[in-house]
Design a protein around this motif. Structure first.
Motif, PDB file in Angstrom:
ATOM      1  N   GLN A 102      23.393  71.046 -10.266  1.00  0.00           N
ATOM      2  CA  GLN A 102      23.526  71.625 -11.597  1.00  0.00           C
ATOM      3  C   GLN A 102      23.355  70.589 -12.711  1.00  0.00           C
ATOM      4  N   PHE A 135      34.850  69.579 -15.427  1.00  0.00           N
ATOM      5  CA  PHE A 135      34.275  70.903 -15.200  1.00  0.00           C
ATOM      6  C   PHE A 135      35.233  71.775 -14.398  1.00  0.00           C
ATOM      7  N   LEU A 162      28.874  73.753 -18.166  1.00  0.00           N
ATOM      8  CA  LEU A 162      28.440  72.530 -17.481  1.00  0.00           C
ATOM      9  C   LEU A 162      28.310  71.392 -18.490  1.00  0.00           C
TER      10      LEU A 162
END
Length: 268
Positions: free
Chosen positions: A183, A198, A265
């Motif tokens: 990601q 996160f 993110l």
């Protein structure tokens, strides 16, 4: 709570369980000590209601170098030893895949063979620029294991999965990002903090709704639409009757803001 094993370190940071493979001299390979300690750590995180997310990483600049080929026991019937070994791993590996909490793999350095499969078992993969995801099975005359044959085609498509596995070549950070395997790419010195930050965003997420969503998503490719519709309806009925939903609706109608605004993110 802090639980420490020489092979696997377990620490709770807020509502996140940080699990670290701690055999840097073996490049965190799957050997007897890790094989015993890692399942225990995962079960501890699973059963602790105070843990809302898990970060899985490796010590010493390597995530996991796969199975320790030097640890094979002599004297076993070679015809069935490999089958026994793989099925033994799956006794706990399925629990990681189906763990009803978000799992973030913080991957630095090499993730080789089964170590690559371990990273793929997470819901999110954070990597550093020096990461190397290595599906090296064919180089050893083996087929991929720990569900790589199942997971990888679903993530990147069948043709790309064949390319990666047949060619047995390293996937670097930017390729992992482009393929959707990772990601985000972050600097090595920021990897753990970024993953933990996160993970912290899931502290106030509805644990039952998230767990149900993960369970159903994990089965979406092999479940037909009609069956998934029934599962969806049952799950929605359960979640709709929950106290969490009632409080979220009250706050929404009262313009107080939702208890879980969502997770973001980190920016590259």
């Amino acid at each position: 709570m802090d639980v420490t094993d020489s092979a696997v370190l377990y620490e709770t940071i807020g509502k996140t369980a940080l699990i670290t493979l701690n055999r840097p001299h073996k490049r965190n390979a799957f050997e007897a000590a890790i094989n015993q300690a890692l399942p225990a750590a995962l079960m501890t995180a699973r059963d602790d209601p105070g843990v809302r997310s898990i970060v899985l990483t490796g010590a010493g600049g390597t995530f996991c170098s796969g199975f320790d080929l030097g640890s094979l026991e002599e004297g076993e019937d070679g015809t069935f030893a490999g089958r026994k070994l793989v099925l033994g791993f799956h006794e706990w590996f399925a629990g990681l895949v189906d763990l009803q909490k978000p799992v973030i793999a913080a991957v630095d350095g090499a993730a080789v063979g089964a170590g690559f499969s371990l990273a793929l078992a997470a819901d999110f993969m954070f990597v550093t620029p020096r990461v190397r995801l290595l599906p090296t099975f064919l180089s050893l005359g083996l087929v991929p294991d720990l569900s790589m044959l199942y997971v990888l085609p679903r993530l990147v498509g069948l043709a790309k999965a064949k390319e990666l596995i047949f060619c047995a070549r390293a996937v670097d950070a930017q390729q992992a990002l482009a393929l959707g395997l990772a990601q985000v790419v972050v600097a090595p010195e920021q990897l753990l903090d970024s993953a933990l930050q996160f993970a912290r965003q899931f502290d106030d997420a509805p644990p039952d709704a998230l767990g149900l969503a993960k369970t159903l998503l994990n089965r979406s490719f092999e479940t037909d639409r009609q069956a998934m519709t029934q599962f969806e309806a049952c799950a929605q009925s359960l979640c709709g009757a929950s106290r969490y939903h009632a409080e979220a609706v009250r706050r929404f109608l009262g313009k107080e803001g939702l208890p879980y605004p969502g997770a973001k993110l980190p920016q590259p």
